[in-house]
Design a protein around this motif. Structure first.
Motif, PDB file in Angstrom:
ATOM      1  N   ARG A   1       0.790  -1.118  -0.023  1.00 39.52           N
ATOM      2  CA  ARG A   1      -0.094   0.276  -0.169  1.00 39.52           C
ATOM      3  C   ARG A   1       0.847   1.090  -0.024  1.00 39.52           C
ATOM      4  NH1 ARG A   1      -1.869   3.126   4.089  1.00 39.52           N
ATOM      5  NH2 ARG A   1      -0.702   1.616   5.695  1.00 39.52           N
ATOM      6  N   LYS A   2       1.723   1.200   0.917  1.00 40.65           N
ATOM      7  CA  LYS A   2       2.774   2.529   0.997  1.00 40.65           C
ATOM      8  C   LYS A   2       3.565   2.576  -0.414  1.00 40.65           C
ATOM      9  CE  LYS A   2       3.027   2.320   5.951  1.00 40.65           C
ATOM     10  NZ  LYS A   2       3.746   2.065   7.092  1.00 40.65           N
ATOM     11  N   TRP A   3       4.079   1.540  -0.945  1.00 46.50           N
ATOM     12  CA  TRP A   3       4.864   1.478  -2.232  1.00 46.50           C
ATOM     13  C   TRP A   3       3.928   2.182  -3.256  1.00 46.50           C
ATOM     14  CZ3 TRP A   3       3.827  -0.734  -6.836  1.00 46.50           C
ATOM     15  CH2 TRP A   3       4.881  -0.448  -7.683  1.00 46.50           C
ATOM     16  N   PHE A   4       2.715   1.602  -3.503  1.00 52.65           N
ATOM     17  CA  PHE A   4       1.830   2.231  -4.522  1.00 52.65           C
ATOM     18  C   PHE A   4       1.491   3.826  -4.394  1.00 52.65           C
ATOM     19  CE2 PHE A   4      -2.898   2.206  -5.906  1.00 52.65           C
ATOM     20  CZ  PHE A   4      -2.395   2.635  -7.161  1.00 52.65           C
ATOM     21  N   GLY A   5       1.171   4.034  -3.214  1.00 52.78           N
ATOM     22  CA  GLY A   5       1.016   5.377  -2.852  1.00 52.78           C
ATOM     23  C   GLY A   5       0.018   5.902  -3.804  1.00 52.78           C
ATOM     24  N   HIS A   6      -0.979   5.302  -4.374  1.00 57.19           N
ATOM     25  CA  HIS A   6      -1.990   5.807  -5.196  1.00 57.19           C
ATOM     26  C   HIS A   6      -1.351   6.601  -6.598  1.00 57.19           C
ATOM     27  CE1 HIS A   6      -4.959   4.611  -2.413  1.00 57.19           C
ATOM     28  NE2 HIS A   6      -4.337   5.240  -1.359  1.00 57.19           N
TER      29      HIS A   6
END
Length: 118
Positions: free
Chosen positions: A54-59
């Motif tokens: 989730r943190k890697w993706f960062g939207h």
């Protein structure tokens, strides 16, 4: 998996009776919305992407393709997926709720596709 209708919707949009069984699929509770207003029947945080992913993706839409592939891998190994899919068989309409502003590049889109066998 099934011929049921699986919709996705931002949790910030008003709940509607046509939503059917409403399931929040984010790991974190969305900011600024009460549990009552969210009208969530089930919070399935165990099916959300890992904190690391989730943190890697960062939207970031440019990372979505890789995010989706990694999230599918996580789901393949997730013991919560099969019981959840079985539970959904009881409902004609399921709405997967998410908090992200981007309605195209988010975990609910990927989870819906996995549940629909795509």
């Amino acid at each position: 998996m099934m011929s049921r209708e699986i919709r996705i919707k931002r949790v910030y949009e008003a709940a509607d009776s046509s939503d059917g069984f409403r399931v929040l699929v984010d790991r974190l509770w969305p900011r600024g919305i009460s549990r009552q207003k969210a009208a969530v029947a089930l919070w399935e945080k165990e099916l959300a992407p890992s904190n690391e992913l989730r943190k890697w993706f960062g939207h970031d839409p440019s990372r979505f393709e890789t995010f989706a592939a990694r999230y599918r891998e996580e789901l393949r190994d997730n013991p919560a997926l099969a019981p959840f899919a079985d539970q959904l068989r009881s409902y004609d309409v399921i709405t997967l709720l998410f908090g992200a502003a981007d309605q195209v590049h988010n975990n609910a889109v990927v989870l819906r596709d996995v549940l629909m066998g795509k």
